[in-house]
Scaffold this motif. Structure first.
Motif, PDB file in Angstrom:
ATOM      1  N   PHE A  18      14.076   4.065  22.456  1.00 22.75           N
ATOM      2  CA  PHE A  18      13.179   4.958  23.182  1.00 22.75           C
ATOM      3  C   PHE A  18      12.071   5.457  22.259  1.00 22.75           C
ATOM      4  CE2 PHE A  18      12.370   9.463  24.513  1.00 22.75           C
ATOM      5  CZ  PHE A  18      11.612   9.176  25.626  1.00 22.75           C
ATOM      6  N   GLU A  19      12.448   5.842  21.038  1.00 19.58           N
ATOM      7  CA  GLU A  19      11.442   6.315  20.074  1.00 19.58           C
ATOM      8  C   GLU A  19      10.411   5.230  19.799  1.00 19.58           C
ATOM      9  OE1 GLU A  19      10.889   9.308  18.848  1.00 19.58           O
ATOM     10  OE2 GLU A  19      12.532   9.983  20.139  1.00 19.58           O
ATOM     11  N   LYS A  20      10.873   3.992  19.655  1.00 20.43           N
ATOM     12  CA  LYS A  20       9.948   2.894  19.356  1.00 20.43           C
ATOM     13  C   LYS A  20       9.024   2.618  20.528  1.00 20.43           C
ATOM     14  CE  LYS A  20      12.262   0.506  15.658  1.00 20.43           C
ATOM     15  NZ  LYS A  20      13.077  -0.611  15.216  1.00 20.43           N
ATOM     16  N   ARG A  21       9.574   2.696  21.741  1.00 17.84           N
ATOM     17  CA  ARG A  21       8.729   2.482  22.919  1.00 17.84           C
ATOM     18  C   ARG A  21       7.680   3.579  23.020  1.00 17.84           C
ATOM     19  NH1 ARG A  21      12.953   0.413  27.636  1.00 17.84           N
ATOM     20  NH2 ARG A  21      13.289  -1.640  26.720  1.00 17.84           N
ATOM     21  N   LYS A  22       8.097   4.830  22.751  1.00 19.59           N
ATOM     22  CA  LYS A  22       7.157   5.948  22.818  1.00 19.59           C
ATOM     23  C   LYS A  22       6.030   5.762  21.806  1.00 19.59           C
ATOM     24  CE  LYS A  22       9.337   9.765  22.215  1.00 19.59           C
ATOM     25  NZ  LYS A  22      10.057  11.026  22.209  1.00 19.59           N
ATOM     26  N   LEU A  23       6.449   5.366  20.605  1.00 20.56           N
ATOM     27  CA  LEU A  23       5.491   5.189  19.525  1.00 20.56           C
ATOM     28  C   LEU A  23       4.474   4.100  19.855  1.00 20.56           C
ATOM     29  CD1 LEU A  23       5.736   6.794  16.887  1.00 20.56           C
ATOM     30  CD2 LEU A  23       6.540   4.699  15.800  1.00 20.56           C
ATOM     31  N   PHE A  24       4.950   3.086  20.574  1.00 27.68           N
ATOM     32  CA  PHE A  24       4.091   1.961  20.932  1.00 27.68           C
ATOM     33  C   PHE A  24       3.139   2.334  22.062  1.00 27.68           C
ATOM     34  CE2 PHE A  24       4.093  -1.012  24.572  1.00 27.68           C
ATOM     35  CZ  PHE A  24       3.119  -1.894  24.140  1.00 27.68           C
ATOM     36  N   ILE A  25       3.639   3.087  23.038  1.00 28.54           N
ATOM     37  CA  ILE A  25       2.896   3.249  24.280  1.00 28.54           C
ATOM     38  C   ILE A  25       1.655   4.120  24.109  1.00 28.54           C
ATOM     39  CG2 ILE A  25       4.018   5.253  25.355  1.00 28.54           C
ATOM     40  CD1 ILE A  25       3.510   1.872  27.078  1.00 28.54           C
ATOM     41  N   GLN A  26       1.717   5.096  23.206  1.00 28.92           N
ATOM     42  CA  GLN A  26       0.573   5.998  23.062  1.00 28.92           C
ATOM     43  C   GLN A  26      -0.722   5.284  22.697  1.00 28.92           C
ATOM     44  OE1 GLN A  26       1.871   9.156  20.536  1.00 28.92           O
ATOM     45  NE2 GLN A  26       1.472  10.686  22.109  1.00 28.92           N
ATOM     46  N   PRO A  27      -0.754   4.568  21.568  1.00 26.47           N
ATOM     47  CA  PRO A  27      -2.002   3.849  21.264  1.00 26.47           C
ATOM     48  C   PRO A  27      -2.303   2.770  22.290  1.00 26.47           C
ATOM     49  CG  PRO A  27      -0.279   3.248  19.714  1.00 26.47           C
ATOM     50  CD  PRO A  27       0.237   4.400  20.519  1.00 26.47           C
ATOM     51  N   PHE A  55      -5.803   0.299  26.428  1.00 17.90           N
ATOM     52  CA  PHE A  55      -5.870  -0.215  27.794  1.00 17.90           C
ATOM     53  C   PHE A  55      -7.018   0.445  28.564  1.00 17.90           C
ATOM     54  CE2 PHE A  55      -4.837   0.754  32.204  1.00 17.90           C
ATOM     55  CZ  PHE A  55      -4.790  -0.518  32.738  1.00 17.90           C
ATOM     56  N   ASN A  56      -7.084   1.786  28.474  1.00 15.56           N
ATOM     57  CA  ASN A  56      -8.140   2.497  29.206  1.00 15.56           C
ATOM     58  C   ASN A  56      -9.526   2.045  28.778  1.00 15.56           C
ATOM     59  OD1 ASN A  56      -6.492   3.987  30.859  1.00 15.56           O
ATOM     60  ND2 ASN A  56      -6.212   5.606  29.346  1.00 15.56           N
ATOM     61  N   GLN A  57      -9.720   1.885  27.473  1.00 22.34           N
ATOM     62  CA  GLN A  57     -11.023   1.410  26.976  1.00 22.34           C
ATOM     63  C   GLN A  57     -11.387   0.079  27.620  1.00 22.34           C
ATOM     64  OE1 GLN A  57     -10.668   1.011  22.777  1.00 22.34           O
ATOM     65  NE2 GLN A  57     -10.796   3.229  22.411  1.00 22.34           N
ATOM     66  N   HIS A  58     -10.425  -0.855  27.602  1.00 18.06           N
ATOM     67  CA  HIS A  58     -10.705  -2.196  28.117  1.00 18.06           C
ATOM     68  C   HIS A  58     -11.000  -2.157  29.614  1.00 18.06           C
ATOM     69  CE1 HIS A  58     -10.175  -4.068  24.406  1.00 18.06           C
ATOM     70  NE2 HIS A  58      -8.860  -4.254  24.418  1.00 18.06           N
ATOM     71  N   TYR A  59     -10.206  -1.375  30.341  1.00 17.47           N
ATOM     72  CA  TYR A  59     -10.400  -1.361  31.795  1.00 17.47           C
ATOM     73  C   TYR A  59     -11.764  -0.781  32.149  1.00 17.47           C
ATOM     74  CZ  TYR A  59      -9.295  -1.388  36.720  1.00 17.47           C
ATOM     75  OH  TYR A  59      -9.312  -1.668  38.060  1.00 17.47           O
ATOM     76  N   GLN A  60     -12.118   0.303  31.462  1.00 17.37           N
ATOM     77  CA  GLN A  60     -13.412   0.923  31.759  1.00 17.37           C
ATOM     78  C   GLN A  60     -14.561  -0.021  31.461  1.00 17.37           C
ATOM     79  OE1 GLN A  60     -13.164   4.514  29.514  1.00 17.37           O
ATOM     80  NE2 GLN A  60     -11.769   5.444  30.994  1.00 17.37           N
ATOM     81  N   TYR A  61     -14.455  -0.727  30.349  1.00 18.90           N
ATOM     82  CA  TYR A  61     -15.531  -1.645  29.981  1.00 18.90           C
ATOM     83  C   TYR A  61     -15.634  -2.774  31.006  1.00 18.90           C
ATOM     84  CZ  TYR A  61     -18.496  -4.733  27.281  1.00 18.90           C
ATOM     85  OH  TYR A  61     -19.522  -5.526  26.880  1.00 18.90           O
ATOM     86  N   LEU A  62     -14.495  -3.316  31.355  1.00 16.32           N
ATOM     87  CA  LEU A  62     -14.429  -4.478  32.240  1.00 16.32           C
ATOM     88  C   LEU A  62     -15.012  -4.167  33.608  1.00 16.32           C
ATOM     89  CD1 LEU A  62     -13.165  -7.297  31.965  1.00 16.32           C
ATOM     90  CD2 LEU A  62     -11.107  -6.396  33.009  1.00 16.32           C
ATOM     91  N   THR A  63     -14.755  -2.966  34.112  1.00 19.85           N
ATOM     92  CA  THR A  63     -15.122  -2.650  35.489  1.00 19.85           C
ATOM     93  C   THR A  63     -16.310  -1.699  35.564  1.00 19.85           C
ATOM     94  OG1 THR A  63     -13.629  -0.774  35.505  1.00 19.85           O
ATOM     95  CG2 THR A  63     -12.732  -2.872  36.238  1.00 19.85           C
ATOM     96  N   ASN A  64     -16.902  -1.349  34.417  1.00 21.71           N
ATOM     97  CA  ASN A  64     -18.001  -0.388  34.407  1.00 21.71           C
ATOM     98  C   ASN A  64     -17.589   0.938  35.028  1.00 21.71           C
ATOM     99  OD1 ASN A  64     -20.340  -0.810  33.086  1.00 21.71           O
ATOM    100  ND2 ASN A  64     -21.116  -2.290  34.594  1.00 21.71           N
TER     101      ASN A  64
END
Lengths: 367, 204
Positions: free
Chosen positions: A194-203, A208-217
């Protein structure tokens, strides 16, 4: 990292093919069933020792022949490595790096990373939570080799606890001491994972948000969230609170095997309220985030494979995607599409070295 | 397989029920026995019948024995305050061969494994607990396999035993003698580092 050359023999519908790639964009065009995707799958073999689409190795051998071989020349840093994977019918798969066998295939996985984006990815949205956990586990285990061992251990404990619950239900003898032994063992590994998943998911969410915003304007607000019963609870507490339920259902109802990723669009579930194009954009942003994450962790650029990417996306988003991947952040790219003209027009005005191959019934020619 | 005799077929079928013996090996063994002198074969079959009918399990440690109480449990030189818990008779023999242990044993008769339908009640755990209650024991050594089932059993036993005022220890896990570090697997080496021991002259 990039692939200089690829040779396939008796692989799927190819009898023999040799290709020399460009370090930038490589596009495969041709009709349905020509074998465009099979080239991508050959690269997938060299990176992850297995097919992306079909788990049965022997079905990758061209019919009426009895072996296949895939060989590629990879350049990483200043070093050139020859990777080869071959399989004879009814024999063990052989995997060689610079003509030497690997002792463990697991040592190879993650050394030549690759990210594949394909129409098949839609199962991540449409299917159950297992597919989404598989996605997270896949990304983390490519950068953390302890993670996979722990996950296997967790699943073994889980299996034993479940069969104990079944046994107790059928014999009506409840041994709390033994159950608590499994609880403690399960909780210990579970918390670590669980700790490893948490650590991974934040960054990961940030990328993900950066890519989606760029892709879809910024066309629509989307959200990616990690859901786990372990937020705010220790697994030990969860297990002891769920004991009555677990006994009734004869299986473990709490733990990290219930984790999920929540996808939403305009605050509503993406699976039900997102259009096909929006779902596809979401998946692409998810996979590109995987790419960026791997790139940051590994310190070099993985390969990017885009299978049938123009399907379902509008021209604006396609163009955005191509601009984005041609940018410096991405390394070598492989694309498949049915139309050579479309590939050419999409890349017109984008400053990148594009090499187009035409594929027809198992033959490939560079244009 | 086609047999010329019903008796031969019966014998082969019985032999092939043994672990690690297939039909062909069974046939070879049976034909070999058939070629022996009659009294040799009698001695062989007597040994087996007697084994099953006369063997005892030690009432204290559950080891295989000829008497009601086995030789180890009845030996006056043995330290009755030190009990080594093992899975089965083979482990007793292995530890005896080391000549390093002067206590007594307790044979569990298996390991806890819900996957195979083996629970704590199928093992001689209750008798171990009553043994500790009734006699003066100062230490229990858990010498079980380093597998997932072994670990679970150790953990379970520890929970049962921790309320007694007794030292509970497990056998050390780590690098084998004559083993080179670079070839040791990561899990074992990692554990060896984590559970390192102070150096003493007597270690080797």
């Amino acid at each position: 990292m990039w692939v200089k050359e690829l040779t396939v023999i008796n692989f799927k519908n190819y009898e023999e093919a040799s290709l020399i790639f460009a370090p930038g964009v490589n596009a495969f065009t041709g009709d349905n069933g020509a074998g465009k995707t099979n080239i991508l799958d050959a690269l997938h073999y060299l990176s992850l020792c297995k097919s992306y689409f079909n788990p049965i190795d022997s079905q990758q051998i061209k019919q009426q022949t009895d072996f296949f071989m895939v060989q590629g020349v990879f350049e990483k840093g200043d070093q050139e490595d020859i990777l080869a994977c071959s399989l004879k019918r009814n024999q063990k798969k052989q995997f060689k790096k610079n003509k030497k066998d690997y002792q463990r295939l697991a040592d190879h996985i993650g050394a030549y990373p690759l990210v594949m984006i394909s129409p098949n990815d839609s199962v991540i949205i449409s299917e159950g939570s297992e597919e989404r956990r598989k996605f997270i586990d896949n990304v983390i285990s490519q950068t953390d080799n302890r993670y996979l061992d722990d996950l296997i251990l967790y699943n073994k404990y889980l299996q034993r606890r479940n069969s104990l619950l079944k046994q107790q239900a059928s014999s009506k003898i409840y041994d709390d001491d033994l159950l608590s032994v499994y609880d403690e063992q399960l909780a210990q590994v579970g918390e670590q994972l669980f700790e490893k998943r948490k650590l991974f998911i934040q960054p990961f969410i940030r990328i993900f948000n950066q890519h989606y915003q760029y892709l879809t304007n910024d066309a629509e607000p989307v959200e990616l969230n990690y859901e786990s019963q372990l937020f705010g609870n220790s697994l030990m507490d969860l297990l002891s609170r769920a004991i009555q339920k677990d006994r009734a259902l004869e299986r473990t109802t709490v733990g990290i095997h219930k984790d999920d990723l929540l996808f939403s669009i305009h605050g509503m579930p993406l699976k039900k309220f997102g259009s096909q194009g929006q779902q596809k954009s979401f998946l692409i942003a998810l996979k590109l985030a995987q790419y960026t994450f791997l790139c940051e962790k590994k310190g070099f650029k993985p390969l990017l494979l885009l299978d049938d990417i123009f399907d379902k996306l509008d021209d604006k988003r396609t163009r955005k995607l191509m601009e984005m991947v041609s940018h410096d952040d991405f390394g070598q790219i492989f694309i498949t599409d049915t139309s050579a003209e479309r590939v050419q027009s999409t890349f017109r005005g984008i400053d990148v070295d594009v090499r187009i191959f035409t594929v027809s019934s198992g033959k490939i020619n560079a244009v | 397989m086609n047999f010329s005799s019903k008796l031969l077929e019966n014998a082969v079928n019985e032999f092939s029920r043994l672990p690690g013996v297939g039909q062909k090996t069974a046939l070879r063994l049976v034909l070999h026995l058939l070629n022996q002198q009659a009294n040799d074969v009698m001695r062989f079959s007597d040994a087996l019948t007697k084994l099953k009918s006369e063997i005892c399990y030690c009432s204290v440690c559950h080891n295989i024995s000829d008497e009601a109480i086995c030789e180890i449990c009845s030996a006056p030189k043995r330290d009755k305050g030190l009990i080594c818990v093992v899975e089965d008779t083979r482990d007793v023999m292995a530890i005896e061969n080391t000549n390093q242990f002067n206590g007594v044993y307790h044979v569990l008769g298996g390991l806890i494994s819900p996957m195979d339908g083996v629970g704590p009640s199928d093992l001689s755990i209750e008798s171990l607990v009553s043994r500790l209650r009734e006699s003066e024991v100062h230490e229990v050594i858990l010498a079980l396999s380093a597998t997932m089932e072994g670990d679970t059993t150790i953990f379970y036993l520890y929970k049962k035993l921790k309320d007694f005022n007794i030292q509970v220890s497990t056998i050390a896990r780590g690098i084998a003698f004559g083993g080179e570090l670079e070839y040791v697997d990561e899990v074992t080496l990692g554990r060896s580092i984590a559970t390192r021991v102070p150096y003493e002259r007597s270690i080797a």
